[in-house]
Motif scaffolding. Sequence first.
Motif, PDB file in Angstrom:
ATOM      1  N   ASP A  11     -37.147 -30.153  46.767  1.00  0.00           N
ATOM      2  CA  ASP A  11     -38.145 -30.776  47.522  1.00  0.00           C
ATOM      3  C   ASP A  11     -39.852 -31.439  47.296  1.00  0.00           C
ATOM      4  O   ASP A  11     -39.532 -31.889  45.776  1.00  0.00           O
ATOM      5  CB  ASP A  11     -39.309 -29.395  48.641  1.00  0.00           C
ATOM      6  CG  ASP A  11     -39.896 -28.298  47.712  1.00  0.00           C
ATOM      7  OD1 ASP A  11     -40.765 -29.138  46.123  1.00  0.00           O
ATOM      8  OD2 ASP A  11     -39.753 -27.033  47.428  1.00  0.00           O
ATOM      9  N   LYS A  12     -40.540 -32.033  47.343  1.00  0.00           N
ATOM     10  CA  LYS A  12     -41.658 -32.878  47.072  1.00  0.00           C
ATOM     11  C   LYS A  12     -42.804 -32.785  48.054  1.00  0.00           C
ATOM     12  O   LYS A  12     -42.812 -32.371  49.026  1.00  0.00           O
ATOM     13  CB  LYS A  12     -41.293 -34.154  47.121  1.00  0.00           C
ATOM     14  CG  LYS A  12     -41.407 -34.743  49.000  1.00  0.00           C
ATOM     15  CD  LYS A  12     -41.500 -36.465  48.422  1.00  0.00           C
ATOM     16  CE  LYS A  12     -41.440 -36.866  49.939  1.00  0.00           C
ATOM     17  NZ  LYS A  12     -41.212 -38.431  49.803  1.00  0.00           N
ATOM     18  N   CYS A  31     -38.321 -31.209  52.410  1.00  0.00           N
ATOM     19  CA  CYS A  31     -37.212 -30.993  51.864  1.00  0.00           C
ATOM     20  C   CYS A  31     -36.390 -32.514  51.337  1.00  0.00           C
ATOM     21  O   CYS A  31     -36.505 -33.277  52.486  1.00  0.00           O
ATOM     22  CB  CYS A  31     -36.483 -29.848  52.519  1.00  0.00           C
ATOM     23  SG  CYS A  31     -34.718 -29.906  51.763  1.00  0.00           S
ATOM     24  N   LEU A  32     -35.969 -32.763  50.261  1.00  0.00           N
ATOM     25  CA  LEU A  32     -35.245 -33.528  49.869  1.00  0.00           C
ATOM     26  C   LEU A  32     -34.038 -34.133  50.100  1.00  0.00           C
ATOM     27  O   LEU A  32     -33.348 -35.208  50.788  1.00  0.00           O
ATOM     28  CB  LEU A  32     -35.183 -33.739  48.489  1.00  0.00           C
ATOM     29  CG  LEU A  32     -36.581 -33.984  48.164  1.00  0.00           C
ATOM     30  CD1 LEU A  32     -36.148 -34.109  46.176  1.00  0.00           C
ATOM     31  CD2 LEU A  32     -37.212 -35.176  48.143  1.00  0.00           C
ATOM     32  N   LYS A  33     -33.509 -32.806  50.572  1.00  0.00           N
ATOM     33  CA  LYS A  33     -31.636 -33.125  51.309  1.00  0.00           C
ATOM     34  C   LYS A  33     -31.553 -33.508  52.990  1.00  0.00           C
ATOM     35  O   LYS A  33     -31.447 -34.582  53.155  1.00  0.00           O
ATOM     36  CB  LYS A  33     -30.880 -31.738  50.930  1.00  0.00           C
ATOM     37  CG  LYS A  33     -29.831 -31.718  52.254  1.00  0.00           C
ATOM     38  CD  LYS A  33     -29.071 -30.138  51.247  1.00  0.00           C
ATOM     39  CE  LYS A  33     -27.820 -30.216  52.197  1.00  0.00           C
ATOM     40  NZ  LYS A  33     -27.123 -29.064  51.555  1.00  0.00           N
ATOM     41  N   TYR A  36     -36.930 -31.852  56.018  1.00  0.00           N
ATOM     42  CA  TYR A  36     -37.560 -31.066  56.819  1.00  0.00           C
ATOM     43  C   TYR A  36     -39.123 -30.637  56.402  1.00  0.00           C
ATOM     44  O   TYR A  36     -39.144 -30.849  55.417  1.00  0.00           O
ATOM     45  CB  TYR A  36     -36.692 -29.182  57.098  1.00  0.00           C
ATOM     46  CG  TYR A  36     -37.836 -28.826  58.101  1.00  0.00           C
ATOM     47  CD1 TYR A  36     -37.867 -28.905  59.303  1.00  0.00           C
ATOM     48  CD2 TYR A  36     -38.075 -27.602  57.291  1.00  0.00           C
ATOM     49  CE1 TYR A  36     -38.414 -28.007  59.834  1.00  0.00           C
ATOM     50  CE2 TYR A  36     -39.024 -26.502  57.610  1.00  0.00           C
ATOM     51  CZ  TYR A  36     -38.738 -26.746  59.705  1.00  0.00           C
ATOM     52  OH  TYR A  36     -40.151 -25.386  60.041  1.00  0.00           O
ATOM     53  N   ARG A  37     -39.979 -30.983  56.920  1.00  0.00           N
ATOM     54  CA  ARG A  37     -41.519 -30.642  56.462  1.00  0.00           C
ATOM     55  C   ARG A  37     -42.011 -28.844  57.315  1.00  0.00           C
ATOM     56  O   ARG A  37     -41.845 -28.631  58.184  1.00  0.00           O
ATOM     57  CB  ARG A  37     -42.091 -31.345  57.281  1.00  0.00           C
ATOM     58  CG  ARG A  37     -41.866 -32.914  56.472  1.00  0.00           C
ATOM     59  CD  ARG A  37     -43.115 -34.129  56.917  1.00  0.00           C
ATOM     60  NE  ARG A  37     -43.080 -35.398  56.822  1.00  0.00           N
ATOM     61  CZ  ARG A  37     -43.956 -35.552  56.361  1.00  0.00           C
ATOM     62  NH1 ARG A  37     -44.921 -36.110  56.932  1.00  0.00           N
ATOM     63  NH2 ARG A  37     -43.624 -37.227  56.151  1.00  0.00           N
ATOM     64  N   PHE A  38     -42.159 -28.347  55.805  1.00  0.00           N
ATOM     65  CA  PHE A  38     -42.823 -27.301  56.013  1.00  0.00           C
ATOM     66  C   PHE A  38     -43.888 -26.841  55.090  1.00  0.00           C
ATOM     67  O   PHE A  38     -44.269 -27.218  53.935  1.00  0.00           O
ATOM     68  CB  PHE A  38     -42.030 -25.682  55.210  1.00  0.00           C
ATOM     69  CG  PHE A  38     -41.239 -25.958  54.165  1.00  0.00           C
ATOM     70  CD1 PHE A  38     -41.523 -25.424  53.384  1.00  0.00           C
ATOM     71  CD2 PHE A  38     -40.649 -27.045  54.033  1.00  0.00           C
ATOM     72  CE1 PHE A  38     -40.945 -25.926  51.548  1.00  0.00           C
ATOM     73  CE2 PHE A  38     -39.767 -27.156  52.409  1.00  0.00           C
ATOM     74  CZ  PHE A  38     -39.624 -26.687  51.864  1.00  0.00           C
ATOM     75  N   THR A  39     -44.358 -25.718  55.135  1.00  0.00           N
ATOM     76  CA  THR A  39     -46.222 -25.654  54.326  1.00  0.00           C
ATOM     77  C   THR A  39     -45.697 -24.134  53.495  1.00  0.00           C
ATOM     78  O   THR A  39     -45.348 -23.321  54.559  1.00  0.00           O
ATOM     79  CB  THR A  39     -47.411 -25.113  55.707  1.00  0.00           C
ATOM     80  OG1 THR A  39     -47.205 -26.439  56.012  1.00  0.00           O
ATOM     81  CG2 THR A  39     -48.563 -25.299  54.982  1.00  0.00           C
ATOM     82  N   THR A  40     -46.694 -24.345  52.654  1.00  0.00           N
ATOM     83  CA  THR A  40     -46.435 -22.786  51.789  1.00  0.00           C
ATOM     84  C   THR A  40     -47.521 -22.451  51.476  1.00  0.00           C
ATOM     85  O   THR A  40     -48.609 -23.327  51.233  1.00  0.00           O
ATOM     86  CB  THR A  40     -45.889 -23.456  50.755  1.00  0.00           C
ATOM     87  OG1 THR A  40     -45.619 -24.474  49.971  1.00  0.00           O
ATOM     88  CG2 THR A  40     -43.966 -23.470  50.585  1.00  0.00           C
ATOM     89  N   HIS A  41     -48.328 -21.216  51.201  1.00  0.00           N
ATOM     90  CA  HIS A  41     -49.572 -20.942  50.290  1.00  0.00           C
ATOM     91  C   HIS A  41     -49.153 -20.360  49.214  1.00  0.00           C
ATOM     92  O   HIS A  41     -48.150 -19.585  49.288  1.00  0.00           O
ATOM     93  CB  HIS A  41     -50.307 -20.219  51.441  1.00  0.00           C
ATOM     94  CG  HIS A  41     -50.584 -20.836  52.827  1.00  0.00           C
ATOM     95  ND1 HIS A  41     -49.643 -21.152  54.350  1.00  0.00           N
ATOM     96  CD2 HIS A  41     -51.457 -21.066  53.276  1.00  0.00           C
ATOM     97  CE1 HIS A  41     -50.344 -21.806  54.569  1.00  0.00           C
ATOM     98  NE2 HIS A  41     -51.166 -21.241  54.227  1.00  0.00           N
ATOM     99  N   GLU A  42     -50.201 -20.941  47.880  1.00  0.00           N
ATOM    100  CA  GLU A  42     -50.118 -19.660  46.737  1.00  0.00           C
ATOM    101  C   GLU A  42     -51.211 -19.943  46.503  1.00  0.00           C
ATOM    102  O   GLU A  42     -52.542 -19.404  47.216  1.00  0.00           O
ATOM    103  CB  GLU A  42     -49.351 -21.910  45.878  1.00  0.00           C
ATOM    104  CG  GLU A  42     -49.097 -20.930  44.496  1.00  0.00           C
ATOM    105  CD  GLU A  42     -48.810 -21.854  43.806  1.00  0.00           C
ATOM    106  OE1 GLU A  42     -49.749 -22.611  42.495  1.00  0.00           O
ATOM    107  OE2 GLU A  42     -48.031 -23.115  44.134  1.00  0.00           O
TER     108      GLU A  42
END
Length: 147
Positions: A11-12, A31-33, A36-42
């Motif tokens: 992903d980027k 996602c590069l494939k 799909y766009r998604f959010t992560t929390h770190e």
Amino acid sequence: MKCPKCGNDDDKVLDSRSSKDSAVVRRRRECLKCGYRFTTHEEIDRDELFVVKRDGRRELFQREKLEKSVRIACQKRPIAESKVQDLIGGVVASLEGEEVPSDQIGRCVMDRLYALDEVAYIRFASVYRRFTDVNQFLSAITEMVKK
């Protein structure tokens, strides 16, 4: 990070933002494939932080338990997801030392919920303070209105 839609791990990062207290970083990914766009929390993983329960038991701190109780209190309220994440991140960031009493965590959540949403505050307080009847609800609401 695996794509929640197709499982691809390429992903980027499109956007990164820190929470107000810099405890959590929110990343918007694509996602590069499949696109799909998604959010992560770190966040920083806190090593060996124990919660001392009311009965004296010691339990390893679990952010998921805190998040679940805050989400239940905020359920069906007009509160943005970013505000909930900021609240939880702020509570976690405020925890210091190797052991923290559970009532300190509860008070911290209540203070932040009071500033965010009064209904969520009352919901959380009803569990945290172990309300057993309507009179306890009424006295908590009366106390809140006086402030």
